[in-house]
Design a protein around this motif. Structure first.
Motif, PDB file in Angstrom:
ATOM      1  N   THR A   1       0.918  -1.156  -0.072  1.00  0.00           N
ATOM      2  CA  THR A   1      -0.065  -0.166   0.009  1.00  0.00           C
ATOM      3  C   THR A   1       1.018   1.298   0.051  1.00  0.00           C
ATOM      4  OG1 THR A   1      -1.519   1.169   1.101  1.00  0.00           O
ATOM      5  CG2 THR A   1      -0.042  -0.114   2.445  1.00  0.00           C
ATOM      6  N   ALA A   2       0.274   2.317  -0.458  1.00  0.00           N
ATOM      7  CA  ALA A   2       1.039   3.521  -0.412  1.00  0.00           C
ATOM      8  C   ALA A   2       0.777   4.545   0.537  1.00  0.00           C
ATOM      9  CB  ALA A   2       0.909   4.406  -1.791  1.00  0.00           C
ATOM     10  N   PHE A   3      -0.442   4.156   1.249  1.00  0.00           N
ATOM     11  CA  PHE A   3      -0.769   4.822   2.477  1.00  0.00           C
ATOM     12  C   PHE A   3      -0.143   4.430   3.846  1.00  0.00           C
ATOM     13  CE2 PHE A   3      -4.799   5.055  -0.137  1.00  0.00           C
ATOM     14  CZ  PHE A   3      -4.724   6.282  -0.645  1.00  0.00           C
ATOM     15  N   THR A   4       0.112   5.075   4.886  1.00  0.00           N
ATOM     16  CA  THR A   4       0.481   5.066   6.064  1.00  0.00           C
ATOM     17  C   THR A   4      -0.218   5.892   6.771  1.00  0.00           C
ATOM     18  OG1 THR A   4       2.227   6.199   5.961  1.00  0.00           O
ATOM     19  CG2 THR A   4       2.532   3.873   5.582  1.00  0.00           C
ATOM     20  N   GLY A   5      -0.674   5.427   8.154  1.00  0.00           N
ATOM     21  CA  GLY A   5      -1.379   6.153   9.117  1.00  0.00           C
ATOM     22  C   GLY A   5      -0.209   7.291   9.756  1.00  0.00           C
ATOM     23  N   ALA A   6      -0.711   8.031  10.820  1.00  0.00           N
ATOM     24  CA  ALA A   6       0.135   8.785  11.465  1.00  0.00           C
ATOM     25  C   ALA A   6       1.033   8.005  12.481  1.00  0.00           C
ATOM     26  CB  ALA A   6      -0.625   9.990  12.421  1.00  0.00           C
ATOM     27  N   ASP A   7       0.401   6.618  13.010  1.00  0.00           N
ATOM     28  CA  ASP A   7       1.458   5.939  13.690  1.00  0.00           C
ATOM     29  C   ASP A   7       2.284   4.935  12.938  1.00  0.00           C
ATOM     30  OD1 ASP A   7      -0.437   4.414  12.092  1.00  0.00           O
ATOM     31  OD2 ASP A   7      -1.233   3.279  14.139  1.00  0.00           O
ATOM     32  N   GLY A   8       2.326   5.078  11.605  1.00  0.00           N
ATOM     33  CA  GLY A   8       3.233   4.679  10.717  1.00  0.00           C
ATOM     34  C   GLY A   8       2.820   3.153  10.096  1.00  0.00           C
ATOM     35  N   ARG A   9       1.661   2.652  10.735  1.00  0.00           N
ATOM     36  CA  ARG A   9       0.984   1.409  10.143  1.00  0.00           C
ATOM     37  C   ARG A   9       0.269   1.644   8.777  1.00  0.00           C
ATOM     38  NH1 ARG A   9      -1.859  -0.890  15.869  1.00  0.00           N
ATOM     39  NH2 ARG A   9       0.187  -0.887  17.041  1.00  0.00           N
ATOM     40  N   PRO A  10       0.402   0.358   8.055  1.00  0.00           N
ATOM     41  CA  PRO A  10      -0.135   0.438   6.783  1.00  0.00           C
ATOM     42  C   PRO A  10      -1.858   0.958   6.629  1.00  0.00           C
ATOM     43  CG  PRO A  10       0.294  -1.645   7.030  1.00  0.00           C
ATOM     44  CD  PRO A  10       1.022  -0.740   8.392  1.00  0.00           C
ATOM     45  N   VAL A  11      -2.267   1.461   5.850  1.00  0.00           N
ATOM     46  CA  VAL A  11      -3.948   1.730   5.433  1.00  0.00           C
ATOM     47  C   VAL A  11      -3.772   1.306   4.123  1.00  0.00           C
ATOM     48  CG1 VAL A  11      -5.737   3.256   5.656  1.00  0.00           C
ATOM     49  CG2 VAL A  11      -3.779   3.768   7.249  1.00  0.00           C
ATOM     50  N   TRP A  12      -4.732   0.605   3.907  1.00  0.00           N
ATOM     51  CA  TRP A  12      -5.155  -0.142   2.422  1.00  0.00           C
ATOM     52  C   TRP A  12      -5.912   0.679   1.677  1.00  0.00           C
ATOM     53  CZ3 TRP A  12      -1.483  -3.760   1.812  1.00  0.00           C
ATOM     54  CH2 TRP A  12      -0.543  -4.238   3.095  1.00  0.00           C
ATOM     55  N   PRO A  13      -5.570   0.649   0.354  1.00  0.00           N
ATOM     56  CA  PRO A  13      -6.559   1.251  -0.537  1.00  0.00           C
ATOM     57  C   PRO A  13      -7.660   0.257  -1.009  1.00  0.00           C
ATOM     58  CG  PRO A  13      -4.618   0.413  -1.992  1.00  0.00           C
ATOM     59  CD  PRO A  13      -4.405   0.046  -0.374  1.00  0.00           C
ATOM     60  N   TYR A  14      -8.815   0.718  -0.822  1.00  0.00           N
ATOM     61  CA  TYR A  14     -10.144   0.043  -1.091  1.00  0.00           C
ATOM     62  C   TYR A  14     -10.059  -0.229  -2.851  1.00  0.00           C
ATOM     63  CZ  TYR A  14     -14.799  -1.647  -1.843  1.00  0.00           C
ATOM     64  OH  TYR A  14     -15.934  -2.386  -2.207  1.00  0.00           O
ATOM     65  N   LEU A  15     -10.366  -1.625  -3.101  1.00  0.00           N
ATOM     66  CA  LEU A  15     -10.075  -1.963  -4.425  1.00  0.00           C
ATOM     67  C   LEU A  15      -8.858  -1.314  -5.368  1.00  0.00           C
ATOM     68  CD1 LEU A  15     -13.780  -1.677  -5.432  1.00  0.00           C
ATOM     69  CD2 LEU A  15     -12.510  -3.754  -4.971  1.00  0.00           C
ATOM     70  N   GLY A  16      -7.878  -1.130  -4.550  1.00  0.00           N
ATOM     71  CA  GLY A  16      -6.450  -0.847  -5.197  1.00  0.00           C
ATOM     72  C   GLY A  16      -6.266   0.769  -5.203  1.00  0.00           C
ATOM     73  N   LEU A  17      -7.373   1.277  -4.907  1.00  0.00           N
ATOM     74  CA  LEU A  17      -7.380   3.048  -5.220  1.00  0.00           C
ATOM     75  C   LEU A  17      -7.521   3.562  -3.913  1.00  0.00           C
ATOM     76  CD1 LEU A  17      -9.983   3.304  -8.310  1.00  0.00           C
ATOM     77  CD2 LEU A  17      -7.587   2.850  -8.283  1.00  0.00           C
ATOM     78  N   GLY A  18      -8.453   3.516  -3.225  1.00  0.00           N
ATOM     79  CA  GLY A  18      -8.798   4.295  -1.931  1.00  0.00           C
ATOM     80  C   GLY A  18      -8.709   5.842  -2.376  1.00  0.00           C
ATOM     81  N   ALA A  19     -10.100   6.218  -2.938  1.00  0.00           N
ATOM     82  CA  ALA A  19     -10.096   7.397  -3.687  1.00  0.00           C
ATOM     83  C   ALA A  19     -10.942   8.461  -2.774  1.00  0.00           C
ATOM     84  CB  ALA A  19     -11.173   7.261  -4.859  1.00  0.00           C
ATOM     85  N   PHE A  20     -11.238   8.187  -1.365  1.00  0.00           N
ATOM     86  CA  PHE A  20     -11.812   9.127  -0.710  1.00  0.00           C
ATOM     87  C   PHE A  20     -10.534   9.996   0.128  1.00  0.00           C
ATOM     88  CE2 PHE A  20     -15.943   7.096  -0.065  1.00  0.00           C
ATOM     89  CZ  PHE A  20     -16.358   7.266  -1.261  1.00  0.00           C
ATOM     90  N   THR A  21      -9.551  10.598  -0.741  1.00  0.00           N
ATOM     91  CA  THR A  21      -8.481  11.329  -0.120  1.00  0.00           C
ATOM     92  C   THR A  21      -7.997  12.393  -1.147  1.00  0.00           C
ATOM     93  OG1 THR A  21      -6.502  11.173   1.198  1.00  0.00           O
ATOM     94  CG2 THR A  21      -6.704   9.594  -0.751  1.00  0.00           C
TER      95      THR A  21
END
Length: 366
Positions: free
Chosen positions: A122-142
């Motif tokens: 995933t290209a996303f990480t949270g403020a705690d450094g842990r991965p956050v995953w893109p829904y359906l490979g996109l994660g467009a609500f950002t």
């Protein structure tokens, strides 16, 4: 280039739906960085929020989006910074047997349905450094995201971002169900059950190919009125009308019955709407463990068919630009498909719009 922090709509299995700051790394090999300008709110997102499609990972929701390319990784050749793009959620691998056969919607190598990029990360990480995953490979609500090259489809700059967002899923699915999956011909009859964003797109597709008559079924008078404007010749209130009986009585059955809700109970009624040789087209997505039953003798004896429809049997790189051109030429009245526009912070209210059948399609603007 260092990661950038952006607000995002995240569904966490433990804490539910909330706004969260996430950082996005730059695009790597074969990847494209996008600044999101508009995102559609789809029932597939609602399926995750409601638990119909369970997840054990925190996800940035959203899979219908349009935006501008801000960076590309090594090896990317189809887009460049400044290009306007629509994001295609079912990013094909371009290498498997199905892709080679021109059936990208059946790709067996995509990682989109696993909610990851092609390399499983995933290209996303949270403020705690842990991965956050893109829904359906996109994660467009950002505001900003990174996608595989095959998910970024270049479109004309004059295409409005809100319309482009809907081309990423609902419109391509609905029109594709008519043109690609069913292959409806001029003068053939059809009923469309469910006139949300996808169902109205089915109605538009039916008008585009010259189907007649076209019967739209819904519980919402507002949506049925829009369906009339989109090309439905008849409208029925599904709460008060036995649709199958109406189709048999008035038309002797229809050639095609499209279900755009994802309701097993409704799907089971489709064969009874059909004339001999007709086809039921399952466009709406059900819960993952949903089952249904049909009169098997009737299917065989009357030569009726049940067709599964994934993403409108569409190839994003081909069908999305084609639909964009049809819209710009005035052949698809997509502006009426946008019910309201909300800021990203009102994503929760946008899901309420879906639940309550308010409006037609909600667009979020980051």
């Amino acid at each position: 280039m260092s990661p950038q922090l952006s607000p995002a709509v995240v569904l966490d299995p433990g804490s539910g739906l909330h706004m969260q700051e996430v950082s996005t790394r730059p695009a790597g090999p074969g990847e494209v960085e996008i600044e999101v300008r508009a995102a559609g709110v789809c029932h597939s997102d609602l399926h995750v929020v409601s638990g119909d499609w369970p997840t054990d990972r925190p996800l940035v929701l959203g899979h219908e989006a349009a935006g501008v390319v801000t960076g590309t990784g090594p090896g990317v050749s189809s887009v460049r910074p400044g290009d306007h793009v629509v994001l295609s959620w079912f990013a094909p691998c371009r290498r498997c047997r199905r892709c080679a056969a021109g059936q990208a919607w059946l790709c067996t190598g995509t990682k989109a349905v696993a909610n990851t990029l092609p390399d499983g990360t995933t290209a996303f990480t949270g403020a705690d450094g842990r991965p956050v995953w893109p829904y359906l490979g996109l994660g467009a609500f950002t505001n900003r995201l990174v996608v595989p090259e095959s998910a970024a489809v270049r479109v004309p700059e004059e295409l409005p971002f809100g319309i482009g967002a809907l081309l990423g899923c609902s419109i391509t699915t609905g029109v594709g169900a008519v043109v690609n999956t069913a292959g409806v011909r001029p003068g053939e009859s059809a009923v469309v059950v469910g006139t949300g964003g996808v169902g109205l797109s089915v109605v538009m597709g039916l008008r585009l190919v010259g189907a007649d008559p076209v019967i739209a079924v819904d519980l919402s008078p507002e949506r049925l009125a829009v369906a009339r404007r989109f090309g439905a010749t008849h409208t029925l209130d599904g709460a008060h009308e036995d649709v199958a009986a109406w189709c048999r009585r008035e038309l002797g059955g229809v050639d095609y019955a499209f279900e755009a809700i994802g309701s097993p109970k409704v799907i089971e009624t489709l064969p009874d709407m059909l004339a001999a040789g007709g086809a039921a087209v399952l466009v709406g997505m059900t819960a993952t463990d949903a089952t249904g039953s049909f009169n098997l003798f009737d299917l065989a004896d009357q030569g009726k068919r049940v067709l599964g429809c994934n993403y409108g049997s569409s190839v994003g790189e081909i069908d999305i630009p084609k639909l964009a051109r049809l819209y710009l030429a005035g052949r698809l009245p997509l502006d009426e498909l946008v019910g309201r526009t909300r800021p990203l912070s009102e994503a929760g209210a946008a899901f309420d719009d879906l639940r309550s059948h308010t409006g037609v399609r909600t667009i979020l603007e980051p």
